[in-house]
Design a protein around this motif. Structure first.
Motif, PDB file in Angstrom:
ATOM      1  N   ASP A 256      -4.280 -14.423  43.821  1.00 33.57           N
ATOM      2  CA  ASP A 256      -5.317 -14.719  43.060  1.00 33.57           C
ATOM      3  C   ASP A 256      -6.215 -14.618  43.763  1.00 33.57           C
ATOM      4  O   ASP A 256      -7.269 -13.902  43.583  1.00 33.57           O
ATOM      5  CB  ASP A 256      -5.138 -16.264  42.566  1.00 33.57           C
ATOM      6  CG  ASP A 256      -4.071 -15.671  40.793  1.00 33.57           C
ATOM      7  OD1 ASP A 256      -3.713 -14.576  40.447  1.00 33.57           O
ATOM      8  OD2 ASP A 256      -3.667 -16.710  40.583  1.00 33.57           O
ATOM      9  N   GLU A 257      -6.267 -15.387  44.753  1.00 35.78           N
ATOM     10  CA  GLU A 257      -7.787 -15.001  45.979  1.00 35.78           C
ATOM     11  C   GLU A 257      -8.193 -13.878  46.379  1.00 35.78           C
ATOM     12  O   GLU A 257      -9.010 -14.079  46.738  1.00 35.78           O
ATOM     13  CB  GLU A 257      -7.690 -16.029  46.745  1.00 35.78           C
ATOM     14  CG  GLU A 257      -6.328 -16.393  48.049  1.00 35.78           C
ATOM     15  CD  GLU A 257      -4.968 -16.273  47.383  1.00 35.78           C
ATOM     16  OE1 GLU A 257      -4.480 -16.482  48.585  1.00 35.78           O
ATOM     17  OE2 GLU A 257      -5.049 -16.702  46.645  1.00 35.78           O
ATOM     18  N   HIS A 258      -6.988 -12.879  45.889  1.00 30.06           N
ATOM     19  CA  HIS A 258      -7.145 -11.600  47.617  1.00 30.06           C
ATOM     20  C   HIS A 258      -7.218 -10.617  45.737  1.00 30.06           C
ATOM     21  O   HIS A 258      -7.325  -9.203  46.358  1.00 30.06           O
ATOM     22  CB  HIS A 258      -6.128 -11.730  48.505  1.00 30.06           C
ATOM     23  CG  HIS A 258      -6.370 -12.057  49.026  1.00 30.06           C
ATOM     24  ND1 HIS A 258      -7.695 -12.682  50.595  1.00 30.06           N
ATOM     25  CD2 HIS A 258      -5.308 -13.552  50.135  1.00 30.06           C
ATOM     26  CE1 HIS A 258      -7.429 -14.007  51.058  1.00 30.06           C
ATOM     27  NE2 HIS A 258      -5.891 -14.065  50.870  1.00 30.06           N
ATOM     28  N   GLY A 259      -7.862 -10.402  44.833  1.00 28.34           N
ATOM     29  CA  GLY A 259      -7.063  -9.882  43.504  1.00 28.34           C
ATOM     30  C   GLY A 259      -6.390  -9.636  43.260  1.00 28.34           C
ATOM     31  O   GLY A 259      -5.849  -8.071  42.612  1.00 28.34           O
ATOM     32  N   GLY A 260      -4.877 -10.165  43.625  1.00 27.33           N
ATOM     33  CA  GLY A 260      -3.597  -9.620  43.373  1.00 27.33           C
ATOM     34  C   GLY A 260      -3.123  -9.102  44.567  1.00 27.33           C
ATOM     35  O   GLY A 260      -2.992  -9.028  45.449  1.00 27.33           O
ATOM     36  N   CYS A 261      -1.393  -9.027  44.533  1.00 26.96           N
ATOM     37  CA  CYS A 261      -1.255  -9.019  45.492  1.00 26.96           C
ATOM     38  C   CYS A 261      -0.810  -7.876  45.603  1.00 26.96           C
ATOM     39  O   CYS A 261      -0.740  -7.182  47.455  1.00 26.96           O
ATOM     40  CB  CYS A 261       1.017  -8.961  45.285  1.00 26.96           C
ATOM     41  SG  CYS A 261       1.327 -10.682  44.790  1.00 26.96           S
ATOM     42  N   MET A 262      -0.955  -7.002  45.307  1.00 29.76           N
ATOM     43  CA  MET A 262      -1.139  -5.452  45.775  1.00 29.76           C
ATOM     44  C   MET A 262      -2.496  -4.991  46.579  1.00 29.76           C
ATOM     45  O   MET A 262      -2.197  -4.150  47.250  1.00 29.76           O
ATOM     46  CB  MET A 262      -2.064  -4.494  44.265  1.00 29.76           C
ATOM     47  CG  MET A 262      -1.481  -2.778  45.032  1.00 29.76           C
ATOM     48  SD  MET A 262      -1.208  -1.789  42.682  1.00 29.76           S
ATOM     49  CE  MET A 262      -0.422  -2.449  41.714  1.00 29.76           C
ATOM     50  N   GLN A 263      -3.296  -5.621  45.950  1.00 29.81           N
ATOM     51  CA  GLN A 263      -4.822  -5.175  46.697  1.00 29.81           C
ATOM     52  C   GLN A 263      -4.540  -6.525  47.934  1.00 29.81           C
ATOM     53  O   GLN A 263      -6.223  -6.340  48.894  1.00 29.81           O
ATOM     54  CB  GLN A 263      -6.222  -6.319  45.995  1.00 29.81           C
ATOM     55  CG  GLN A 263      -6.113  -4.862  44.924  1.00 29.81           C
ATOM     56  CD  GLN A 263      -6.400  -3.775  44.939  1.00 29.81           C
ATOM     57  OE1 GLN A 263      -6.644  -2.809  46.474  1.00 29.81           O
ATOM     58  NE2 GLN A 263      -6.274  -1.956  44.245  1.00 29.81           N
ATOM     59  N   SER A 264      -3.622  -7.286  48.318  1.00 28.03           N
ATOM     60  CA  SER A 264      -4.186  -8.488  49.291  1.00 28.03           C
ATOM     61  C   SER A 264      -4.528  -8.144  50.993  1.00 28.03           C
ATOM     62  O   SER A 264      -4.663  -8.532  51.680  1.00 28.03           O
ATOM     63  CB  SER A 264      -3.162  -9.595  48.839  1.00 28.03           C
ATOM     64  OG  SER A 264      -1.805  -9.225  49.023  1.00 28.03           O
ATOM     65  N   ASN A 265      -3.305  -7.544  51.053  1.00 25.80           N
ATOM     66  CA  ASN A 265      -2.890  -6.969  52.224  1.00 25.80           C
ATOM     67  C   ASN A 265      -2.183  -7.968  53.240  1.00 25.80           C
ATOM     68  O   ASN A 265      -1.776  -7.501  54.527  1.00 25.80           O
ATOM     69  CB  ASN A 265      -3.807  -6.483  53.566  1.00 25.80           C
ATOM     70  CG  ASN A 265      -4.780  -5.249  52.492  1.00 25.80           C
ATOM     71  OD1 ASN A 265      -4.406  -4.211  51.988  1.00 25.80           O
ATOM     72  ND2 ASN A 265      -6.416  -5.330  52.698  1.00 25.80           N
ATOM     73  N   ALA A 266      -1.383  -8.778  52.592  1.00 23.15           N
ATOM     74  CA  ALA A 266      -0.724 -10.359  53.251  1.00 23.15           C
ATOM     75  C   ALA A 266       0.162 -10.309  53.774  1.00 23.15           C
ATOM     76  O   ALA A 266       1.136  -9.803  53.272  1.00 23.15           O
ATOM     77  CB  ALA A 266      -0.550 -11.475  51.894  1.00 23.15           C
ATOM     78  N   GLY A 267      -0.301 -11.022  55.373  1.00 25.44           N
ATOM     79  CA  GLY A 267       1.296 -10.719  55.535  1.00 25.44           C
ATOM     80  C   GLY A 267       0.006 -10.879  57.536  1.00 25.44           C
ATOM     81  O   GLY A 267      -0.757 -11.120  57.383  1.00 25.44           O
ATOM     82  N   PRO A 268       1.074 -11.053  58.395  1.00 26.49           N
ATOM     83  CA  PRO A 268       0.133 -11.550  59.994  1.00 26.49           C
ATOM     84  C   PRO A 268      -0.357 -11.034  60.358  1.00 26.49           C
ATOM     85  O   PRO A 268      -1.100 -10.443  61.136  1.00 26.49           O
ATOM     86  CB  PRO A 268       1.707 -12.290  60.761  1.00 26.49           C
ATOM     87  CG  PRO A 268       2.789 -11.118  59.882  1.00 26.49           C
ATOM     88  CD  PRO A 268       2.082 -11.541  58.086  1.00 26.49           C
ATOM     89  N   SER A 334      -1.115 -16.674  54.419  1.00 29.21           N
ATOM     90  CA  SER A 334      -2.335 -17.453  54.709  1.00 29.21           C
ATOM     91  C   SER A 334      -3.738 -16.657  56.089  1.00 29.21           C
ATOM     92  O   SER A 334      -4.220 -17.590  56.462  1.00 29.21           O
ATOM     93  CB  SER A 334      -1.715 -18.821  55.442  1.00 29.21           C
ATOM     94  OG  SER A 334      -1.095 -18.551  56.873  1.00 29.21           O
ATOM     95  N   THR A 335      -2.679 -15.954  56.816  1.00 23.88           N
ATOM     96  CA  THR A 335      -3.593 -15.085  57.808  1.00 23.88           C
ATOM     97  C   THR A 335      -4.179 -13.961  56.957  1.00 23.88           C
ATOM     98  O   THR A 335      -4.837 -13.384  58.095  1.00 23.88           O
ATOM     99  CB  THR A 335      -3.048 -14.661  59.270  1.00 23.88           C
ATOM    100  OG1 THR A 335      -1.815 -14.121  58.385  1.00 23.88           O
ATOM    101  CG2 THR A 335      -2.952 -16.375  59.937  1.00 23.88           C
ATOM    102  N   SER A 336      -4.207 -13.865  55.951  1.00 20.80           N
ATOM    103  CA  SER A 336      -4.924 -11.907  55.774  1.00 20.80           C
ATOM    104  C   SER A 336      -6.550 -12.513  55.523  1.00 20.80           C
ATOM    105  O   SER A 336      -6.896 -13.450  54.949  1.00 20.80           O
ATOM    106  CB  SER A 336      -4.097 -12.437  54.239  1.00 20.80           C
ATOM    107  OG  SER A 336      -4.768 -13.162  53.230  1.00 20.80           O
ATOM    108  N   GLU A 337      -6.838 -10.991  55.908  1.00 21.68           N
ATOM    109  CA  GLU A 337      -8.131 -10.979  54.839  1.00 21.68           C
ATOM    110  C   GLU A 337      -8.039  -9.731  53.999  1.00 21.68           C
ATOM    111  O   GLU A 337      -7.034  -9.295  54.047  1.00 21.68           O
ATOM    112  CB  GLU A 337      -8.658 -10.876  56.872  1.00 21.68           C
ATOM    113  CG  GLU A 337      -9.309 -10.810  57.443  1.00 21.68           C
ATOM    114  CD  GLU A 337      -9.436 -10.643  58.651  1.00 21.68           C
ATOM    115  OE1 GLU A 337     -10.003 -10.145  58.875  1.00 21.68           O
ATOM    116  OE2 GLU A 337      -9.172 -10.796  60.087  1.00 21.68           O
ATOM    117  N   THR A 338      -9.751  -9.575  53.546  1.00 26.98           N
ATOM    118  CA  THR A 338      -9.250  -9.319  52.782  1.00 26.98           C
ATOM    119  C   THR A 338     -10.247  -8.021  52.737  1.00 26.98           C
ATOM    120  O   THR A 338      -9.090  -6.211  51.666  1.00 26.98           O
ATOM    121  CB  THR A 338     -10.471  -9.454  51.540  1.00 26.98           C
ATOM    122  OG1 THR A 338     -11.144  -9.437  51.484  1.00 26.98           O
ATOM    123  CG2 THR A 338     -10.534 -10.796  50.864  1.00 26.98           C
ATOM    124  N   SER A 339     -10.457  -6.662  54.133  1.00 23.70           N
ATOM    125  CA  SER A 339     -11.042  -5.622  54.197  1.00 23.70           C
ATOM    126  C   SER A 339     -11.005  -5.663  55.713  1.00 23.70           C
ATOM    127  O   SER A 339     -10.994  -7.125  56.003  1.00 23.70           O
ATOM    128  CB  SER A 339     -11.910  -5.528  53.296  1.00 23.70           C
ATOM    129  OG  SER A 339     -13.363  -6.006  53.948  1.00 23.70           O
TER     130      SER A 339
END
Length: 383
Positions: A256-268, A334-339
């Motif tokens: 949610d803090e990154h606009g959803g999983c699809m938009q988050s780019n979450a990962g190391p 936890s290390t992801s950046e939004t852009s």
């Protein structure tokens, strides 16, 4: 395929052959480490002649793709942050998101959301194809090295999850040419990077579509595929932690803090990525990949580092689950950046044309990557 007993000798011979033919050089962004060379050997059943031809074809493609070459294309288009990215995700959702229990990057595709007619209202199919290519490049150039750094050991490939919810024959006819081309590029130029593929929410009658798709895939790839209907959740959760699996697929992650999983780019791979890309574009850093020690510290600049840090594991390593450690936290996002940096300006797109005309042009410009794979996929290619 089990590695041959003389794998080390074959690897040494392969490297020597590439050196003698002037096909490998220090700093090549295809990757020059042993694990990269082993991927090409495995893809050609450790046949040195065929693996050398495959490498040569790949280097030629990388130097000429889209008329500018891979390195320049990757500078022009940031796969994690380009102007049309939100529109692309609305019309063809695909993204990297966290890692599975073995430390392998997760790559999600939602085929039910494919709408190429809508896509072409904001971008040409040529431009879309370029984003597909740099997304393939991101896996070996950034995602796998970061996953390996987070796991503390080599990581051989990605776990792909294809969601067919709301997918029908109309979407299949829209995407079949692009999907076939994508499979071809992945197998020919990024070999042995898909460790596992799960197809979920397969609709009634999907067997007909699957039978049409299987000839596009190498037999080794088909062997890695598992197909599920709507009863897939338990199977996925055996391989993926709930907090790494998007809630839409039965997990607990929402980003949610990154606009959803699809938009988050979450990962190391997103750790300090904005700074790493800026330094790379400015020539202060020779690799965009996350280097050793950067996951928990600051980035390093001004030092020599080869692209594609070792990120591939031996096949046996894939059967070992990552043990709990402090490094798993960054992999969970936890290390992801939004852009990252904005995409550099690119030439204006040509006037919009019909989907069929655009696809025909793509096939004519790159016939070597768009021929349907049939017969012996390990036969000798023409040089």
């Amino acid at each position: 395929m089990a590695p041959p007993k003389n794998q080390e000798a074959l690897l040494a011979q392969f490297r020597e052959e590439l050196v003698q033919q002037d096909l490998i050089h220090e700093g090549d962004t295809i990757g020059t480490d042993d694990d990269t060379l082993l991927r090409f050997l495995r893809a050609r059943q450790f046949n040195l002649k065929h693996a050398t031809v495959m490498w040569k074809n790949c280097q030629h493609w990388r130097n000429t793709v889209e008329g500018v070459g891979m390195d320049e294309l990757y500078r022009q288009i940031d796969p994690f942050d380009y102007p049309e990215r939100e529109h692309v995700f609305d019309c063809w959702p695909l993204y990297f998101h966290k890692v599975d229990k073995k430390g392998r990057p997760l790559n999600f595709h939602h085929f039910g959301g494919i709408n190429l007619t809508k896509l072409q209202k904001n971008m040409t199919l040529e431009r879309f194809w370029q984003t597909v290519i740099v997304n393939c490049e991101a896996l070996t150039r950034e995602v796998l090295p970061a996953a390996a750094e987070a796991a503390g050991r080599p990581i051989s490939g990605t776990f792909v999850v294809v969601d067919l919810s709301s997918f029908g024959i109309s979407q299949f006819w829209q995407m079949k040419d692009f999907a076939r081309s994508s499979f071809q590029v992945s197998q020919d130029f990024f070999p042995e990077t898909m460790a596992q593929l799960a197809i979920v929410n397969a609709p009634m009658g999907f067997s007909t579509i699957w039978n049409a798709m299987k000839p596009w895939l190498a037999k080794e790839t088909v062997a890695k595929v598992a197909i599920y209907g709507s009863d897939y959740r338990r199977a996925l959760l055996e391989l993926i932690d709930p907090d790494a699996l998007p809630a839409a697929l039965g997990g607990t992650c929402t980003c949610d803090e990154h606009g959803g999983c699809m938009q988050s780019n979450a990962g190391p791979w997103m750790r300090h990525r904005r700074e790493r890309r800026a330094a790379w574009l400015d020539g202060k850093r020779e690799t965009l990949a996350l280097m050793s020690g950067e996951l928990h510290g600051g980035i390093r600049t001004g030092e020599k580092a080869a692209e594609n840090a070792p990120a591939m594991a031996a096949a046996a390593a894939n059967g070992v689950e990552a043990s709990p450690s402090d490094e798993r936290s960054p992999a969970s996002g936890s290390t992801s950046e939004t852009s990252s940096l904005a995409t550099p300006s690119t030439p204006a797109s040509p006037p919009s044309r019909s989907r069929d005309a655009s696809l025909e042009r793509l096939r004519k410009e790159h016939p070597d990557t768009r021929q349907v794979q049939t017969g012996d996929l390990h036969g000798e290619a023409a040089i």
